[in-house]
Design an enzyme around this catalytic site. Structure first.
Site, PDB file in Angstrom:
ATOM      1  N   ASN A  29       0.826  -1.212   0.000  1.00 34.08           N
ATOM      2  CA  ASN A  29       0.000   0.000   0.000  1.00 34.08           C
ATOM      3  C   ASN A  29       0.854   1.253   0.000  1.00 34.08           C
ATOM      4  O   ASN A  29       1.955   1.273   0.541  1.00 34.08           O
ATOM      5  CB  ASN A  29      -0.931   0.006   1.210  1.00 34.08           C
ATOM      6  CG  ASN A  29      -1.862  -1.191   1.198  1.00 34.08           C
ATOM      7  OD1 ASN A  29      -1.995  -1.851   0.168  1.00 34.08           O
ATOM      8  ND2 ASN A  29      -2.482  -1.479   2.316  1.00 34.08           N
ATOM      9  N   ILE A  30       0.273   2.302  -0.582  1.00 37.66           N
ATOM     10  CA  ILE A  30       1.014   3.561  -0.682  1.00 37.66           C
ATOM     11  C   ILE A  30       0.333   4.632   0.179  1.00 37.66           C
ATOM     12  O   ILE A  30       0.614   5.815   0.045  1.00 37.66           O
ATOM     13  CB  ILE A  30       1.128   4.019  -2.161  1.00 37.66           C
ATOM     14  CG1 ILE A  30      -0.243   4.257  -2.804  1.00 37.66           C
ATOM     15  CG2 ILE A  30       1.897   2.970  -2.966  1.00 37.66           C
ATOM     16  CD1 ILE A  30      -0.163   4.824  -4.224  1.00 37.66           C
ATOM     17  N   HIS A  45       5.780  -0.530  -2.906  1.00 40.38           N
ATOM     18  CA  HIS A  45       5.364   0.210  -4.103  1.00 40.38           C
ATOM     19  C   HIS A  45       5.430   1.720  -3.924  1.00 40.38           C
ATOM     20  O   HIS A  45       4.783   2.456  -4.651  1.00 40.38           O
ATOM     21  CB  HIS A  45       3.940  -0.225  -4.509  1.00 40.38           C
ATOM     22  CG  HIS A  45       3.855  -1.670  -4.932  1.00 40.38           C
ATOM     23  ND1 HIS A  45       2.698  -2.404  -4.910  1.00 40.38           N
ATOM     24  CD2 HIS A  45       4.820  -2.519  -5.386  1.00 40.38           C
ATOM     25  CE1 HIS A  45       2.936  -3.644  -5.338  1.00 40.38           C
ATOM     26  NE2 HIS A  45       4.221  -3.731  -5.615  1.00 40.38           N
ATOM     27  N   CYS A  88      10.142  19.502  -9.841  1.00 37.30           N
ATOM     28  CA  CYS A  88      11.323  19.272  -8.997  1.00 37.30           C
ATOM     29  C   CYS A  88      11.736  20.599  -8.366  1.00 37.30           C
ATOM     30  O   CYS A  88      11.719  21.635  -9.035  1.00 37.30           O
ATOM     31  CB  CYS A  88      12.446  18.753  -9.876  1.00 37.30           C
ATOM     32  SG  CYS A  88      14.001  18.517  -9.004  1.00 37.30           S
ATOM     33  N   CYS A 112      17.059  22.671 -11.638  1.00 40.36           N
ATOM     34  CA  CYS A 112      16.366  21.565 -12.337  1.00 40.36           C
ATOM     35  C   CYS A 112      14.937  22.007 -12.690  1.00 40.36           C
ATOM     36  O   CYS A 112      14.696  22.488 -13.785  1.00 40.36           O
ATOM     37  CB  CYS A 112      16.353  20.291 -11.497  1.00 40.36           C
ATOM     38  SG  CYS A 112      15.559  18.926 -12.386  1.00 40.36           S
ATOM     39  N   SER A 161      -4.868  -9.659  -3.138  1.00 40.26           N
ATOM     40  CA  SER A 161      -5.362 -10.672  -4.075  1.00 40.26           C
ATOM     41  C   SER A 161      -4.230 -11.580  -4.534  1.00 40.26           C
ATOM     42  O   SER A 161      -4.480 -12.578  -5.201  1.00 40.26           O
ATOM     43  CB  SER A 161      -6.013  -9.980  -5.278  1.00 40.26           C
ATOM     44  OG  SER A 161      -5.080  -9.097  -5.869  1.00 40.26           O
TER      45      SER A 161
HETATM   46  C1  BJW Z   1     -10.027  -7.646   2.147  1.00 40.03           C
HETATM   47  C2  BJW Z   1     -10.864  -6.677   2.680  1.00 40.03           C
HETATM   48  C3  BJW Z   1     -10.974  -6.618   4.092  1.00 40.03           C
HETATM   49  C4  BJW Z   1     -10.897  -6.491   0.539  1.00 40.03           C
HETATM   50  N1  BJW Z   1     -10.298  -7.475   4.842  1.00 40.03           N
HETATM   51  N2  BJW Z   1      -9.369  -8.484   2.915  1.00 40.03           N
HETATM   52  C5  BJW Z   1       5.453 -12.431 -13.156  1.00 40.03           C
HETATM   53  C6  BJW Z   1       4.346 -13.031 -13.715  1.00 40.03           C
HETATM   54  C7  BJW Z   1       3.381 -12.257 -14.349  1.00 40.03           C
HETATM   55  C8  BJW Z   1       3.504 -10.875 -14.455  1.00 40.03           C
HETATM   56  C9  BJW Z   1       4.611 -10.276 -13.883  1.00 40.03           C
HETATM   57  C10 BJW Z   1       5.568 -11.052 -13.251  1.00 40.03           C
HETATM   58  N3  BJW Z   1       6.511 -10.215 -12.769  1.00 40.03           N
HETATM   59  C11 BJW Z   1       6.167  -8.948 -13.083  1.00 40.03           C
HETATM   60  C12 BJW Z   1       5.017  -8.961 -13.774  1.00 40.03           C
HETATM   61  C13 BJW Z   1       4.288  -7.760 -14.303  1.00 40.03           C
HETATM   62  C14 BJW Z   1       3.531  -7.004 -13.236  1.00 40.03           C
HETATM   63  C15 BJW Z   1       2.454  -7.912 -12.651  1.00 40.03           C
HETATM   64  O1  BJW Z   1       2.546  -8.469 -11.597  1.00 40.03           O
HETATM   65  N4  BJW Z   1       1.345  -8.037 -13.356  1.00 40.03           N
HETATM   66  C16 BJW Z   1       0.232  -8.856 -12.852  1.00 40.03           C
HETATM   67  C17 BJW Z   1      -1.048  -8.030 -12.837  1.00 40.03           C
HETATM   68  C18 BJW Z   1       0.113 -10.114 -13.662  1.00 40.03           C
HETATM   69  N5  BJW Z   1       4.443  -6.561 -12.181  1.00 40.03           N
HETATM   70  C19 BJW Z   1       5.161  -5.465 -12.314  1.00 40.03           C
HETATM   71  O2  BJW Z   1       5.132  -4.809 -13.324  1.00 40.03           O
HETATM   72  C20 BJW Z   1       6.049  -5.085 -11.136  1.00 40.03           C
HETATM   73  N6  BJW Z   1       7.350  -4.837 -11.623  1.00 40.03           N
HETATM   74  C21 BJW Z   1       8.266  -5.796 -11.802  1.00 40.03           C
HETATM   75  O3  BJW Z   1       8.135  -6.923 -11.395  1.00 40.03           O
HETATM   76  O4  BJW Z   1       9.380  -5.370 -12.504  1.00 40.03           O
HETATM   77  C22 BJW Z   1      10.125  -6.325 -13.211  1.00 40.03           C
HETATM   78  C23 BJW Z   1       9.286  -6.865 -14.382  1.00 40.03           C
HETATM   79  C24 BJW Z   1       8.476  -6.000 -15.114  1.00 40.03           C
HETATM   80  C25 BJW Z   1       7.697  -6.491 -16.174  1.00 40.03           C
HETATM   81  C26 BJW Z   1       7.714  -7.865 -16.474  1.00 40.03           C
HETATM   82  C27 BJW Z   1       8.518  -8.711 -15.707  1.00 40.03           C
HETATM   83  C28 BJW Z   1       9.317  -8.196 -14.656  1.00 40.03           C
HETATM   84  C29 BJW Z   1       5.559  -3.781 -10.519  1.00 40.03           C
HETATM   85  C30 BJW Z   1       4.214  -3.905  -9.921  1.00 40.03           C
HETATM   86  C31 BJW Z   1       3.788  -2.570  -9.331  1.00 40.03           C
HETATM   87  C32 BJW Z   1       2.332  -2.612  -8.933  1.00 40.03           C
HETATM   88  N7  BJW Z   1       1.884  -1.328  -8.729  1.00 40.03           N
HETATM   89  C33 BJW Z   1       0.550  -1.101  -8.220  1.00 40.03           C
HETATM   90  C34 BJW Z   1       0.262   0.399  -8.330  1.00 40.03           C
HETATM   91  C35 BJW Z   1       1.070   1.165  -7.292  1.00 40.03           C
HETATM   92  C36 BJW Z   1       0.802   2.607  -7.355  1.00 40.03           C
HETATM   93  C37 BJW Z   1      -0.670   2.939  -7.195  1.00 40.03           C
HETATM   94  O5  BJW Z   1      -1.328   2.494  -6.222  1.00 40.03           O
HETATM   95  O6  BJW Z   1      -1.191   3.632  -8.040  1.00 40.03           O
HETATM   96  O7  BJW Z   1       0.428  -1.544  -6.868  1.00 40.03           O
HETATM   97  S1  BJW Z   1      -0.707  -2.063  -9.047  1.00 40.03           S
HETATM   98  C38 BJW Z   1      -1.709  -2.331  -7.622  1.00 40.03           C
HETATM   99  O8  BJW Z   1      -1.773  -3.764  -7.336  1.00 40.03           O
HETATM  100  C39 BJW Z   1      -0.956  -1.666  -6.460  1.00 40.03           C
HETATM  101  C40 BJW Z   1      -1.113  -2.714  -5.390  1.00 40.03           C
HETATM  102  O9  BJW Z   1      -0.106  -2.552  -4.409  1.00 40.03           O
HETATM  103  C41 BJW Z   1      -1.010  -4.011  -6.147  1.00 40.03           C
HETATM  104  C42 BJW Z   1      -1.566  -5.209  -5.425  1.00 40.03           C
HETATM  105  O10 BJW Z   1      -2.932  -5.090  -5.200  1.00 40.03           O
HETATM  106  P1  BJW Z   1      -3.564  -5.645  -3.856  1.00 40.03           P
HETATM  107  O11 BJW Z   1      -3.036  -4.898  -2.702  1.00 40.03           O
HETATM  108  O12 BJW Z   1      -3.426  -7.106  -3.813  1.00 40.03           O
HETATM  109  O13 BJW Z   1      -5.088  -5.181  -4.020  1.00 40.03           O
HETATM  110  P2  BJW Z   1      -6.311  -5.922  -4.754  1.00 40.03           P
HETATM  111  O14 BJW Z   1      -7.363  -4.923  -4.977  1.00 40.03           O
HETATM  112  O15 BJW Z   1      -5.864  -6.693  -5.927  1.00 40.03           O
HETATM  113  O16 BJW Z   1      -6.796  -7.002  -3.682  1.00 40.03           O
HETATM  114  C43 BJW Z   1      -7.425  -6.625  -2.468  1.00 40.03           C
HETATM  115  C44 BJW Z   1      -7.693  -7.886  -1.668  1.00 40.03           C
HETATM  116  O17 BJW Z   1      -8.185  -7.508  -0.400  1.00 40.03           O
HETATM  117  C45 BJW Z   1      -8.732  -8.815  -2.298  1.00 40.03           C
HETATM  118  O18 BJW Z   1      -8.225 -10.149  -2.259  1.00 40.03           O
HETATM  119  C46 BJW Z   1      -9.948  -8.671  -1.380  1.00 40.03           C
HETATM  120  O19 BJW Z   1     -10.688  -9.881  -1.263  1.00 40.03           O
HETATM  121  C47 BJW Z   1      -9.298  -8.319  -0.072  1.00 40.03           C
HETATM  122  N8  BJW Z   1     -10.121  -7.514   0.841  1.00 40.03           N
HETATM  123  N9  BJW Z   1     -11.466  -5.964   1.705  1.00 40.03           N
HETATM  124  C48 BJW Z   1      -9.548  -8.404   4.275  1.00 40.03           C
HETATM  125  N10 BJW Z   1     -11.818  -5.698   4.715  1.00 40.03           N
HETATM  126 ZN    ZN Z   2      15.095  17.429 -10.783  1.00 46.58          ZN
END
Ligand code: BJW
Ligand code: ZN
Length: 298
Positions: free
Chosen positions: A130-131, A147, A196, A201, A240
């Site tokens: 989380n951010i 992140h 910046c 810059c 998730s």
């Molecule tokens: C509750 C609840 C309650 C609700 N109580 N529970 C390997 C395989 C496939 C793809 C890739 C891979 N490696 C990299 C990738 C590409 C990509 C990726 O993973 N894509 C997938 C979608 C397939 N990853 C990246 O690009 C990452 N970079 C990287 O690995 O660099 C090297 C590389 C790049 C490219 C290719 C290969 C290697 C960077 C990922 C950065 C993610 N950024 C974000 C945005 C951040 C900024 C912003 O917020 O704007 O981060 S995306 C978004 O998803 C955010 C979150 O931190 C992240 C995760 O989401 P989260 O927290 O899981 O939320 P939800 O909504 O998905 O789930 C909520 C859950 O809560 C649910 O399960 C509910 O049931 C539950 N819930 N209420 C308890 N009360």
């Molecule tokens: Zn700068």
């Protein structure tokens, strides 16, 4: 002969039961609390779900849209390159939402457990995707932010990072960023977007968060490796488990034979890798799971 067949049958039944046990996590809270009471080094990996009860929408649930877009459409370097004004509106809106929210009992239970366990020579480390900074607001120390954060910006040229808690972040974003699908894009000139502040810059600044396709900070990743290696219990809360690399952290810990407990409203694609799954809002399950155990020494 009959005895052999029976014992083979029983052996097979036992191995099926073991297999079923492996793929069906337990929801026995008392058993989890026994493990918790003995753990010395606990990692808690959190995602958007832990902040949902504070009123911050998750990414992949209902409310995961801003205007007509999902996070995947705007949280990318390409989207920012195409339309920095639109992406800044998206982040400005989210900053303002978060600034109006408070940590909930889930965040608080983690912060209280960290403090209490520290007094017993035990450690609890939070790794969050989380951010929103709500773990910090709840009083958790030393949070590892995978992140980035909404409250830092980074120069697109010299890469200087600075903390920024202004609301709105720049005057041009005042009253902008409305989330409804019919809202007009503000089309703010780049000169009026966050810049910046390094002498000489002044280039365009961006949110200091990790977008899709961007690598995570290498120092953060090596700290994470270290913590995952040391932990003897792992909690995975409100994620998730679809976004990598965070999605593989807890399954890797489980593969080492370390107990992992998932706290989520629902099962995820990672659930069957874990020993425990507790269904329900984290704000209700965590305070029970992390409450002081009678065996804890003060
Ligand atoms: C509750 C609840 C309650 C609700 N109580 N529970 C390997 C395989 C496939 C793809 C890739 C891979 N490696 C990299 C990738 C590409 C990509 C990726 O993973 N894509 C997938 C979608 C397939 N990853 C990246 O690009 C990452 N970079 C990287 O690995 O660099 C090297 C590389 C790049 C490219 C290719 C290969 C290697 C960077 C990922 C950065 C993610 N950024 C974000 C945005 C951040 C900024 C912003 O917020 O704007 O981060 S995306 C978004 O998803 C955010 C979150 O931190 C992240 C995760 O989401 P989260 O927290 O899981 O939320 P939800 O909504 O998905 O789930 C909520 C859950 O809560 C649910 O399960 C509910 O049931 C539950 N819930 N209420 C308890 N009360
Ligand atoms: Zn700068």
């Amino acid at each position: 002969m009959f005895a052999t067949a029976t014992s083979n049958f029983l052996r097979r039944l036992k191995s099926l039961a073991v297999m079923a046990e492996r793929s069906r996590p337990s929801s026995d809270m008392a058993a989890f609390r026994e493990v918790f009471s003995k753990a010395k080094y606990i990692v808690v990996l959190t995602g958007a779900g832990i902040s949902a009860e504070s009123g911050i929408p998750t990414f992949r649930g209902a409310g995961g849209y801003w205007r007509r877009w999902k996070a995947q459409d705007l949280a990318t370097p390409q989207a920012f390159g195409r339309n920095p004004s639109l992406v800044w509106e998206f982040y400005s809106y989210r900053r303002e939402v978060v600034l109006s929210k408070m940590p909930n009992p889930g965040h608080e239970a983690i912060a209280a457990a960290q403090k209490r366990l520290a007094g017993q020579g035990r450690k609890l480390v939070v790794i969050t995707q989380n951010i929103d900074r709500l773990h910090h607001s709840a009083g958790t120390d030393d949070v590892i932010e995978l992140h980035g954060t909404l409250f830092k910006v980074r120069c697109t040229e010299c890469e200087t990072v600075r903390e920024d808690w202004n609301s709105p972040i720049v005057p041009a974003l005042a009253g902008k960023g409305a989330p409804d699908p019919d809202a007009e894009d503000a089309r703010i000139p780049e000169a009026d977007l966050p810049r910046c502040n390094q002498a000489g810059c002044g280039a365009l600044a961006r949110p200091h968060v990790v977008w899709f396709g961007e690598g995570l900070d290498s120092e953060v990743l090596s700290r994470v490796d270290d913590e995952l290696e040391k932990c003897d219990l792992c909690l995975v809360v409100g994620t998730s488990s679809v976004v990598y690399p965070a999605a593989m952290f807890a399954p890797l810990v489980a593969q080492r034979g370390v107990p992992v407990a998932e706290f989520n409203l629902e099962e995820t694609s990672a659930t069957t890798s874990f020993g425990y799954h507790f269904s329900g809002p984290a704000g209700q399950t965590l305070p029970v799971a992390l409450a002081p155990h009678p065996d804890e020494k003060d």
